[in-house]
Design a protein around this motif. Structure first.
Motif, PDB file in Angstrom:
ATOM      1  N   THR A 148     -48.392 -55.255  64.806  1.00 23.81           N
ATOM      2  CA  THR A 148     -49.052 -55.207  65.043  1.00 23.81           C
ATOM      3  C   THR A 148     -50.767 -54.026  64.701  1.00 23.81           C
ATOM      4  O   THR A 148     -51.611 -53.596  65.394  1.00 23.81           O
ATOM      5  N   ASN A 149     -50.127 -54.009  63.218  1.00 26.60           N
ATOM      6  CA  ASN A 149     -51.248 -52.937  62.250  1.00 26.60           C
ATOM      7  C   ASN A 149     -52.213 -53.860  61.999  1.00 26.60           C
ATOM      8  O   ASN A 149     -50.979 -54.642  60.877  1.00 26.60           O
ATOM      9  N   PRO A 150     -53.569 -54.355  62.630  1.00 25.35           N
ATOM     10  CA  PRO A 150     -54.188 -54.442  61.660  1.00 25.35           C
ATOM     11  C   PRO A 150     -54.627 -54.618  60.534  1.00 25.35           C
ATOM     12  O   PRO A 150     -55.329 -55.258  59.000  1.00 25.35           O
ATOM     13  N   LEU A 151     -54.186 -53.390  59.843  1.00 26.55           N
ATOM     14  CA  LEU A 151     -54.349 -53.101  58.415  1.00 26.55           C
ATOM     15  C   LEU A 151     -53.181 -53.233  57.332  1.00 26.55           C
ATOM     16  O   LEU A 151     -53.563 -53.482  56.452  1.00 26.55           O
ATOM     17  N   CYS A 152     -52.723 -53.578  58.183  1.00 24.31           N
ATOM     18  CA  CYS A 152     -51.254 -54.182  57.290  1.00 24.31           C
ATOM     19  C   CYS A 152     -50.468 -56.186  57.228  1.00 24.31           C
ATOM     20  O   CYS A 152     -50.900 -57.024  58.535  1.00 24.31           O
TER      21      CYS A 152
ATOM     22  N   ILE B 117     -35.454 -63.005  50.057  1.00 24.86           N
ATOM     23  CA  ILE B 117     -34.950 -62.227  48.885  1.00 24.86           C
ATOM     24  C   ILE B 117     -35.338 -61.125  48.721  1.00 24.86           C
ATOM     25  O   ILE B 117     -34.737 -60.192  47.972  1.00 24.86           O
ATOM     26  N   GLY B 118     -36.509 -60.727  49.964  1.00 23.32           N
ATOM     27  CA  GLY B 118     -36.756 -59.575  49.994  1.00 23.32           C
ATOM     28  C   GLY B 118     -38.470 -59.740  50.755  1.00 23.32           C
ATOM     29  O   GLY B 118     -38.409 -60.135  51.446  1.00 23.32           O
ATOM     30  N   THR B 119     -38.975 -58.213  50.577  1.00 25.52           N
ATOM     31  CA  THR B 119     -40.266 -58.462  51.295  1.00 25.52           C
ATOM     32  C   THR B 119     -41.473 -57.663  50.312  1.00 25.52           C
ATOM     33  O   THR B 119     -41.094 -57.202  49.497  1.00 25.52           O
ATOM     34  N   PHE B 120     -42.231 -57.858  51.188  1.00 26.39           N
ATOM     35  CA  PHE B 120     -43.711 -57.355  50.512  1.00 26.39           C
ATOM     36  C   PHE B 120     -44.447 -56.844  51.096  1.00 26.39           C
ATOM     37  O   PHE B 120     -44.883 -57.793  51.924  1.00 26.39           O
ATOM     38  N   LYS B 121     -45.413 -56.022  51.334  1.00 29.07           N
ATOM     39  CA  LYS B 121     -46.068 -55.480  52.495  1.00 29.07           C
ATOM     40  C   LYS B 121     -47.766 -54.821  51.400  1.00 29.07           C
ATOM     41  O   LYS B 121     -47.283 -54.498  50.723  1.00 29.07           O
ATOM     42  N   ARG B 122     -48.679 -55.266  52.097  1.00 28.15           N
ATOM     43  CA  ARG B 122     -49.674 -55.446  51.956  1.00 28.15           C
ATOM     44  C   ARG B 122     -50.518 -53.802  52.686  1.00 28.15           C
ATOM     45  O   ARG B 122     -50.349 -54.531  54.497  1.00 28.15           O
ATOM     46  N   ASN B 123     -50.833 -52.531  53.291  1.00 23.66           N
ATOM     47  CA  ASN B 123     -51.140 -51.898  53.628  1.00 23.66           C
ATOM     48  C   ASN B 123     -51.898 -50.837  53.413  1.00 23.66           C
ATOM     49  O   ASN B 123     -52.478 -50.325  52.587  1.00 23.66           O
ATOM     50  N   PHE B 124     -53.918 -51.534  54.495  1.00 22.02           N
ATOM     51  CA  PHE B 124     -54.736 -50.808  54.148  1.00 22.02           C
ATOM     52  C   PHE B 124     -54.566 -49.526  55.008  1.00 22.02           C
ATOM     53  O   PHE B 124     -54.221 -49.009  56.110  1.00 22.02           O
ATOM     54  N   ILE B 125     -54.424 -48.274  53.690  1.00 24.54           N
ATOM     55  CA  ILE B 125     -54.752 -47.001  55.070  1.00 24.54           C
ATOM     56  C   ILE B 125     -55.819 -46.986  55.877  1.00 24.54           C
ATOM     57  O   ILE B 125     -55.458 -46.288  56.650  1.00 24.54           O
ATOM     58  N   ASP B 126     -57.112 -47.147  55.940  1.00 23.06           N
ATOM     59  CA  ASP B 126     -57.987 -47.230  57.003  1.00 23.06           C
ATOM     60  C   ASP B 126     -58.937 -48.093  56.742  1.00 23.06           C
ATOM     61  O   ASP B 126     -58.578 -49.162  55.812  1.00 23.06           O
ATOM     62  N   ASP B 127     -59.901 -48.344  57.288  1.00 19.38           N
ATOM     63  CA  ASP B 127     -61.377 -48.837  57.141  1.00 19.38           C
ATOM     64  C   ASP B 127     -61.893 -49.047  55.932  1.00 19.38           C
ATOM     65  O   ASP B 127     -62.121 -50.026  55.292  1.00 19.38           O
ATOM     66  N   VAL B 128     -62.384 -47.944  55.894  1.00 18.75           N
ATOM     67  CA  VAL B 128     -62.983 -47.707  54.368  1.00 18.75           C
ATOM     68  C   VAL B 128     -61.757 -48.240  52.778  1.00 18.75           C
ATOM     69  O   VAL B 128     -62.885 -49.136  52.176  1.00 18.75           O
TER      70      VAL B 128
END
Length: 124
Positions: free
Chosen positions: A59-63, A76-87
């Motif tokens: 539900t996180n639009p930055l992730c 075999i695994g996972t990958f995550k990209r998470n922008f800290i904030d809109d900046v």
């Protein structure tokens, strides 16, 4: 949506992955988790805690949270990209997380392939 590399491909992490017994086993494996930075997983924890965390990622639009598959289709695994904030989104600054949970796949460069493909997608 699928992100391809030479030896892996990424698909959105789904309920099928969340409830795959391999995923929970990786989260309970000290050798896997020592590199992930989730110290709470070194204690006894209910799987409902993992489920709540994954649902919060969805539900996180930055992730973006992806399941990593080898070209033989094994999960075999996972990958995550998470922008800290809109900046972070605007300046292309993000946290990147990768977990190759399947021990039999370690040492083959699969994390490197996954990281390159995931980052290329994340920042394009």
């Amino acid at each position: 949506m699928e992100i391809k590399s030479a030896r892996t491909y990424l698909v959105p992490f789904s309920e099928r992955h969340l409830f795959d017994a391999r995923y929970e086993s990786w989260l309970r494996d000290r050798d896997v988790m020592k590199f992930v930075g989730r110290d709470e997983y070194f204690t006894s924890f209910p799987f409902s805690m993992v489920e709540a965390y994954v649902r919060s990622l969805w539900t996180n639009p930055l992730c973006s949270f992806w399941a990593v598959h080898a070209t033989d289709d094994a999960f075999i695994g996972t990958f995550k990209r998470n922008f800290i904030d809109d900046v972070g989104r605007q300046t292309a600054i993000a946290d990147i997380g990768i977990m190759i949970g399947d021990h039999s796949r370690w040492g083959r460069g699969l994390a490197t392939d996954t990281l390159a493909a995931g980052c290329a997608y994340a920042f394009s």
